[in-house]
Design an enzyme around this catalytic site. Structure first.
Site, PDB file in Angstrom:
ATOM      1  N   ILE B 206      10.878  71.217  14.487  1.00 40.62           N
ATOM      2  CA  ILE B 206      10.915  71.911  13.200  1.00 40.62           C
ATOM      3  C   ILE B 206      11.056  73.427  13.387  1.00 40.62           C
ATOM      4  CG2 ILE B 206       8.418  72.185  12.786  1.00 40.62           C
ATOM      5  CD1 ILE B 206      10.712  70.657  10.195  1.00 40.62           C
ATOM      6  N   CYS B 207      10.497  73.961  14.505  1.00 47.99           N
ATOM      7  CA  CYS B 207      10.597  75.415  14.690  1.00 47.99           C
ATOM      8  C   CYS B 207      12.038  75.827  15.011  1.00 47.99           C
ATOM      9  CB  CYS B 207       9.620  75.911  15.754  1.00 47.99           C
ATOM     10  SG  CYS B 207       9.922  75.223  17.370  1.00 47.99           S
ATOM     11  N   THR B 208      12.777  74.937  15.696  1.00 46.33           N
ATOM     12  CA  THR B 208      14.190  75.220  15.954  1.00 46.33           C
ATOM     13  C   THR B 208      14.951  75.258  14.626  1.00 46.33           C
ATOM     14  OG1 THR B 208      14.112  74.130  18.097  1.00 46.33           O
ATOM     15  CG2 THR B 208      16.279  74.386  17.113  1.00 46.33           C
TER      16      THR B 208
END
Lengths: 523, 424
Positions: B206-208
């Site tokens: 999700i951070c990507t």
């Protein structure tokens, strides 16, 4: 083999406007296959003409799988009328309503319902008549498929098609109950888009100047910690390798890690660069460290192609594949003695900025090297073909084929196969023996003894699996079982698609299937 | 009119050669001749699950080989993108239920065959329904549905009643590749036993997606996972609606432009959000033929059947591999033994649940947990969920002793898994 394409190439060429909007009806209909062979493959299919000889259940099963994806044209050559047995085992006949009518005409009518973009013809001449009076008619097709043909007639057809290497390739299919085989007769088959699953080299061991400068320009030690955890592993490795080689006073000075302890030491030095334990980019670099000591060279399969004598004398008539190959060969004889750089960069831990920058470095260098290739071309080649050739250079293939049935006359090749593939060779021999026996004795019932005698003429010492194979063939000689027909129809259609699109890699030999024990093998 | 009167002389000329005499590898119990023909054509009842790419092929093959009482279940309707391979459907059928159109087509083309369609979900049917069949063939594209029918057929086996064991034949394809297998519930390796052979679906962190996109796919995931709910709230995204795809495409393309990422197209957007798997007629033909060939051999004993897995790769020549997949003693469906699991004594119940969702050989979407004496966490009903919710943040080691057992159940699957927990 990498199957899914990048979708840009898959759809934009088909209709250049649809990259930004919903696809048209044709692109929607073909969506699931365009993701395998793209618009270029689809265009090749749509320009192809397929001739099928003998309208058996196996033949219509094959055609179904070619009409659905949209070949251009097919013809069924078959003089016979539908028998009650045909009406029972062939889905592309209308049951008892078709009995007594022309088999080719009934089948063409029902197959055409599958796709109105395809053209189909029924030809009620016999193959014998065509070979006697008008053999050149056959050379107007792209591919010829023949199922359970009389073996003397098949030999005539195969010999005619082999006589000129511009003639279509020939698919020979034989089946008998649960056993079956098929063969593709072609002189040569060159493949650019083999969809190789091997990734092209990133040339970390031979970093190009732009990449090297970029890696050197970064000072890992003074970098902001967030930035540090976003350096792409490619850059980490290039820099680590450069530092390693620079330690000229050490025994390994100037060389990448060579011995096992050196490789371990190198990996440790990468881990030691971490400033926080959870920096995944350094973990990636450690895992990919072997790329520093795996020398980027021309893959041996591609290097072998460079031996071809046609490369030394390029004329305007030389096929483009060899014009390109000659340029590629010359390219690889200069620094850095490798294939041209690929512009596709795999995903890796990084922030957007660093990744996009690295991608740009690769793209610029790849374009430059493609320019070198273009200058080396000794005859004109369309630009998009050069692009495709350079992009797929690491997976180039050139298959060399043989005349149908050459195996049975080649004692040495047969002996080699017997050692490793006894079951497969037994099944092939049983089908060969049945075909020869039937051609010589059209009204006699084949027996185990008769077929064994026939097979011994080809291979005196029979082998493991012979009884199993010959027994099944004698149980149901030439029976065209619906399941075997569908199985073969699928396998053959896959191979026809590969031959026509010149994508993926077709078989080079005899593909044998045994549906009692549910296996296939290629001799 | 009884089915047999539709048979014309020599209708089964080809198949009968197999049914009238044994081959060298045929089991001695094979009853060559009229008895086997009568069973196949008048008594055998077979269920086909899925009327899509594999299902169309399966129905045609079964009908031609002589199965006359065929049932088919499919919950989908026909889409234009099905027409490149699902050969029982025509452009005029788009929008109609697959099961019904396929059944009508087969009955028109192959006289005397009855195909009974059910337009709906396999989960709508109970054990009594599945008990009526001799064989089940699956041509599905959903892992979830396969797990459900597999667990259902395994649970149905009653050792006292041999008729309760229903052979399950399962096929699947992707591009030029595919596999066919025979499952004898409780006897051979089942679908759940081989769950770890599935490719892990590509999931982007999700951070990507939120912060560091690099690929066009990251931008598309951002549009569908983060932007859609932010802008549209509770309105459900329909991946079959071209307007929804267009909206996602525009969002993704704008983001890609901001980040200087190339390659977002409409078609890629659709491929990513619908998780489209390439599919062609020829591969489906091979795998469906293999499934039907096994069904024919099992129904007639005319030849040995597959033990138990056939896989095919057609990208580089024709490569296939036939092997026996081993049964797993700790399989949650057919194994009976508890699965050993080692976790940290600090692991919370919530973290354990995450682990059960992630673990390749378990993959339970919404697990509920209990011990022999107490409830740990239940996903439903709401009152029980609320009552057990406080346990989520507790350490597992506070609730379960070392070497204690946890029973895991799932609302989507009819099985329960026993975990034997040890702590590190």
């Amino acid at each position: 083999m990498k199957e899914s394409q990048d979708i840009e190439t898959a759809t934009t060429a088909l209709s250049p406007t649809n990259a930004t909007g919903p696809p048209d009806n044709k692109a929607r209909r073909y969506d699931r296959q365009l993701r395998l062979w793209a618009a270029s493959g689809q265009n090749a299919l749509e320009s192809s003409r397929v001739l099928v000889i003998n309208g058996t259940a196996t033949s219509t099963s094959t055609l179904k799988n070619l009409v659905l994806p949209g070949i251009g044209h097919f013809t069924i050559l078959d003089p016979s009328k539908v028998t009650p047995a045909d009406a029972g085992n062939n889905f592309f006949l209308n049951g008892p309503h078709s009995i007594g009518k022309s088999r080719a005409e009934e089948e063409v009518r029902l197959l055409l319902e599958l796709n109105d973009g395809v053209e189909g013809m029924a030809d009620t001449r016999s193959l014998e008549e065509v070979l006697d009076t008008d053999p050149e008619w056959i050379s107007g097709f792209t591919v010829v498929v023949a199922h359970n043909l009389d073996s003397k007639l098949l030999d005539r057809l195969a010999t005619f098609l082999w006589s000129d290497d511009s003639h279509p390739c020939l698919f020979v299919i034989r089946s008998s109950g649960f056993l079956a085989e098929f063969y593709i007769q072609y002189h040569e088959h060159a493949i650019i888009e083999s969809h190789s699953e091997t990734a092209p080299s990133l040339r970390i061991d031979k970093a190009f100047p732009g990449l090297l400068e970029y890696a050197k320009s970064l000072d890992f030690k003074t970098m902001d910690p967030t930035e540090h955890s976003h350096i792409p592993y490619v850059v980490i490795l290039v820099k680590a390798l450069e530092d390693w080689k620079a330690e000229a006073s050490l025994p390994h000075g100037g060389l990448p890690p060579q011995t096992y302890p050196e490789k371990q030491e190198f990996k440790k030095s990468i881990v030691a660069m971490k400033i926080k334990p959870d920096e995944e980019n350094f973990d990636e670099a450690e895992a990919q460290a072997y790329k520093c000591w795996t020398s980027t060279t021309v893959p041996s399969e591609v290097a072998e192609l460079f031996q071809d004598t046609r490369l030394t004398n390029i004329t305007p008539k030389t096929p483009r594949f060899f014009v390109l190959l000659a340029a590629l060969k010359e390219f690889t004889q200069q620094e850095p003695y490798a294939l041209p750089l690929s512009s596709t960069l795999p995903d890796m831990k990084s922030n957007t900025e660093n990744y996009v920058h690295l991608q740009k470095l690769y793209k610029t260098k790849a374009e430059e090297e493609k320019g070198v290739i273009k200058k080396l071309l000794a005859a004109p080649v369309p630009s998009d073909l050069v692009d495709s050739f350079v992009k797929n250079a690491h997976g180039l293939k050139l298959l060399k084929g043989k005349l149908w049935d050459a195996l049975n006359g080649d004692k040495e090749a047969l002996a080699n196969s017997v050692g490793t593939l006894p079951k497969q060779v037994s099944a092939h021999l049983a089908l060969s023996a049945l075909a020869t026996f039937h051609s010589d004795n059209p009204t006699a019932t084949p027996t185990v003894d008769a077929l064994t005698a026939e097979a011994k003429k080809i291979l005196p010492e029979l082998l493991e699996g012979w009884d199993d194979a010959v027994g099944e063939v004698v149980r149901a000689p030439f029976a065209d079982l619906p399941n075997t027909a569908a199985f073969l129809g699928g396998l053959v259609a896959q191979e026809v698609i590969k031959m026509i699109t010149k994508q993926y890699v077709p078989i080079n030999g005899y593909c044998v299937a045994d549906l009692v024990d549910s296996w296939t093998g290629v001799i | 009119m009884p089915a047999t009167t539709q048979d014309w002389d020599e209708r089964y000329y080809h198949v009968d050669q197999i049914l009238e005499k044994p081959g060298p590898r045929t089991d001695p119990g094979f009853l060559a001749g009229d008895e086997v023909k009568e069973f196949l054509r008048e008594k055998c009842k077979i269920l086909v699950i899925g009327a899509g790419g594999l299902g169309c092929e399966i129905l045609a093959n079964l009908a031609l080989t002589g199965f006359k009482d065929i049932h088919v279940i499919d919950m989908d309707t026909i889409d234009i993108s099905n027409l490149n391979r699902q050969f029982l459907f025509r452009p005029k059928d788009v929008g109609n239920p697959k099961a019904i159109v396929a059944a009508e087509f087969i009955m028109n083309r192959v006289p005397g065959v009855t195909v009974t369609p059910y337009y709906g979900k396999i989960q709508d049917k109970d054990d009594d329904y599945y008990m009526q069949f001799n064989l089940v063939i699956c041509g599905l594209d959903s892992v979830e549905a396969r797990r459900w029918i597999n667990a259902t057929l395994v649970n149905m086996v009653d050792p006292e009643n041999p008729e309760s064991l229903k052979p399950l034949i399962d096929g699947g394809t992707e591009g030029f590749k595919g596999q066919a297998r025979v499952i004898l519930p409780t006897v051979s390796s089942c679908y759940e036993c081989s769950l770890d052979m599935l490719n892990k679906p590509t999931a982007f962190p999700i951070c990507t997606i939120a912060n560091t996109p690099r690929l066009p796919e990251h931008c598309i995931e951002w549009a569908s996972v983060l932007e859609w709910p932010r802008v549209h709230g509770d309105k459900k995204m329909d991946t079959d609606d071209p307007e929804h795809i267009s909206w996602l495409y525009n969002q993704a393309a704008a983001r890609a432009k901001d980040f200087k990422i190339e390659g977002v197209t409409w078609s890629l957007t659709q491929g990513v959000v619908k998780n489209i798997i390439p599919a062609i007629a020829s591969t489906n033909a091979i795998i469906a033929a293999s499934c039907c060939n096994e069904a024919f051999k099992i129904a007639t004993s005319s030849a040995a059947y597959l033990n138990n897995y056939f896989m095919l790769i057609g990208t580089d020549g024709v490569y296939s591999y036939t092997f026996e997949h081993e049964k797993r003693d700790d399989c949650p469906v057919c194994g009976g033994e508890a699965l050993d699991m080692s976790i940290s004594s600090e692991t919370t119940v919530e973290q354990l649940i995450e682990l059960l969702i992630e673990k390749q050989d378990i993959q339970i979407k919404k697990p509920s947990l209990s011990t022999p004496t107490a409830q740990i966490y239940f996903q439903a009903p709401p009152q029980l969920e609320a009552a057990t919710r406080p346990n989520l943040t507790k350490k597992v080691s506070e609730l379960v002793p070392a070497d204690g057992e946890i029973t895991v159940t799932s609302t989507s699957l009819p099985f329960s898994l026993s975990l034997r927990i040890s702590y590190t």
